[in-house]
Scaffold this active site. Structure first.
Site, PDB file in Angstrom:
ATOM      1  N   ASP A 182       7.238 -13.802   0.275  1.00 53.36           N
ATOM      2  CA  ASP A 182       7.490 -12.398  -0.039  1.00 53.36           C
ATOM      3  C   ASP A 182       8.689 -11.955   0.767  1.00 53.36           C
ATOM      4  OD1 ASP A 182       6.685  -9.705  -1.121  1.00 53.36           O
ATOM      5  OD2 ASP A 182       6.575  -9.290   1.025  1.00 53.36           O
ATOM      6  N   GLU A 266       9.347 -14.266  -5.627  1.00 56.82           N
ATOM      7  CA  GLU A 266       9.351 -13.209  -6.632  1.00 56.82           C
ATOM      8  C   GLU A 266      10.676 -13.254  -7.386  1.00 56.82           C
ATOM      9  OE1 GLU A 266       7.646  -9.331  -4.673  1.00 56.82           O
ATOM     10  OE2 GLU A 266       8.675 -10.660  -3.286  1.00 56.82           O
ATOM     11  N   CYS A 333      -5.054  -7.235  -4.319  1.00 59.96           N
ATOM     12  CA  CYS A 333      -5.776  -7.938  -3.264  1.00 59.96           C
ATOM     13  C   CYS A 333      -5.722  -9.431  -3.551  1.00 59.96           C
ATOM     14  CB  CYS A 333      -7.228  -7.453  -3.232  1.00 59.96           C
ATOM     15  SG  CYS A 333      -8.271  -8.438  -2.172  1.00 59.96           S
ATOM     16  N   ASP A 362       2.536  -7.869   3.956  1.00 63.78           N
ATOM     17  CA  ASP A 362       3.531  -8.815   3.444  1.00 63.78           C
ATOM     18  C   ASP A 362       2.925 -10.184   3.178  1.00 63.78           C
ATOM     19  OD1 ASP A 362       5.686  -7.006   3.473  1.00 63.78           O
ATOM     20  OD2 ASP A 362       5.889  -7.273   5.641  1.00 63.78           O
TER      21      ASP A 362
HETATM   22 ZN   LIG Z   1     -10.271  -7.235  -2.633  1.00 66.37          ZN
END
Ligand SMILES: [Zn+2]
Length: 405
Positions: A182, A266, A333, A362
């Site tokens: 990231d 990304e 998440c 991060d």
């Molecule tokens: Zn979660």
């Protein structure tokens, strides 16, 4: 595969002057040829390299000064222009301004170039018309020279050789580990194994000096010698910053690619992201000003450079670089895959509102990137046939990647 080797030249004063002359000739050839191409385009006609090279040969009989530069070098300039115009469009290609453009020219024929090691610290290269030049032997050449580019950056001249080193990209990386990366503004690079890498590219002293120099510049008369000195000093400060950034980026990319068989990043459209916000009044605190600040941070961390460096190292290690869509990686998440903007408590902390999973924000994003990367490569979208037998974020060998000191 073809790789570059760059060395710092130690020109004699005559050679430096001659190199400057060649640079100036190349610049005027570039500008004249570009103007001609634009003129033709306005009339709706295309101009190509062959016709321009023919005209250059004719121009040499009229203008003696053109003969000072090696003909190969000038033809190469026209070829570069041809390529630039085809890639970016004739009207988007830039003029080479005497003040802004750093002189650079290429000797395309590798057979005319001889490179020798002269001692422990010095190497010598024989270049057409320039003759024998000395350079600092800072690393081995390791292959056959295909072409050489001479360029100036500030006070120093450099030569970079394009060499064929005889290596091929391995079919498969030695490790089957995978990592997600990231790229952030507060921390430059966060890895899915929990490591974070960042570096300050300029010291507080340098930032102060830069401001002082800028103020000095504002008071100086345009075109004066002292102003030129200040401009050179300003560039020197920026150059140091740029070199540190490049060092950080190459170093990070090298460690990521040598240790992992797959690296997921990304897919950031840096150019779209850093385009300035238009249509609003430019005043402090406005959206344009905010965007400008963010742009500086994005460019400042070298996001794009990291990608290029990763792809470059991957040629030698056989690492697969997977680009994944960047959407929601910071809000999702990594444990239960619920997307909720509320989960991102602060810049640094991520606490899932559904399962209570807590992680550095991060690192959580990096784990998401890795999970996306694994699913993309498992689908075979990228032609990657290897299976990545790894839990997102874990390490199958039971070893932890050493954190950078
Ligand atoms: Zn979660």
């Amino acid at each position: 595969m073809l790789t570059g080797r760059k060395y710092r030249l130690a020109f004699t004063p005559e050679q430096a002057e001659f190199a400057d002359t060649i640079g100036t000739i190349c610049r005027s050839v570039w500008n004249t040829a570009l103007e001609q191409r634009r003129e033709y385009r306005r009339r709706g006609v295309w101009m190509n390299y062959v016709a321009q090279a023919g005209e250059l040969a004719d121009a040499k009989t009229e203008h003696e000064w053109l003969k000072a530069a090696p003909s190969h070098v000038l033809q190469q300039t026209l070829m570069d222009l041809d390529r630039a115009c085809r890639e970016h469009g004739t009207f988007k290609v830039r003029w080479r301004s005497g003040r802004r453009w750093n002189p650079s020219f290429r000797f395309p024929a590798g057979k005319q170039i001889t490179v020798e090691r002269l001692g422990r610290r010095w190497g010598g290269a024989k270049l057409p018309k320039l003759g024998w030049v000395r350079f600092r032997w800072s690393r081995a050449l390791g292959g056959q020279v295909r072409s050489a580019t001479v360029s100036r950056d500030g006070r120093h001249w450099y030569v970079s050789f394009l060499v064929e080193d005889g290596h091929t990209t391995p079919e498969q990386h030695a490790c089957t580990t995978a990592a997600g990366v990231d790229r952030g503004v507060t921390v430059a690079v966060a890895c899915s194994d929990g490591t974070m890498r960042d570096r300050q590219f300029s010291t507080p002293g340098e930032a102060r000096r830069y401001l002082v120099l800028q103020k000095k510049l504002a008071r100086q008369k345009k075109g004066s010698t002292n102003r030129k000195k200040t401009v050179a000093a300003l560039r020197q400060v920026k150059r140091r910053e740029r070199d540190r950034r490049q060092d950080f980026v190459s170093w990070t990319a090298n460690r990521l690619a040598t240790r992992h068989g797959m690296v997921a990043v990304e897919d950031l459209k840096t150019r779209n992201m850093t385009r300035s916000a238009k249509g609003t009044v430019e005043e402090p605190g406005s959206r344009v000003a905010q965007k400008a600040g963010l742009n500086r941070s994005i460019l400042g961390k070298g996001w794009h450079k990291l990608q290029l460096a990763l792809e470059n190292v991957a040629r030698c290690t056989g690492t697969t670089i997977v680009k994944v869509p960047a959407a929601y990686t910071s809000q999702r998440c990594s444990a239960c895959r619920t997307v909720d903007p509320e989960s991102r408590e602060s810049q640094a902390v991520f606490r899932c509102t559904t399962c209570g999973y807590e992680e550095n924000a991060d690192v959580n994003a990096a784990k998401n990137v890795l999970a996306d990367g694994l699913s993309v490569s498992a689908c075979g979208d990228l032609g990657a046939t290897r299976s990545m037998k790894q839990e997102p974020g874990g390490n199958p060998r039971g070893t932890t990647t050493p954190t950078a000191a």
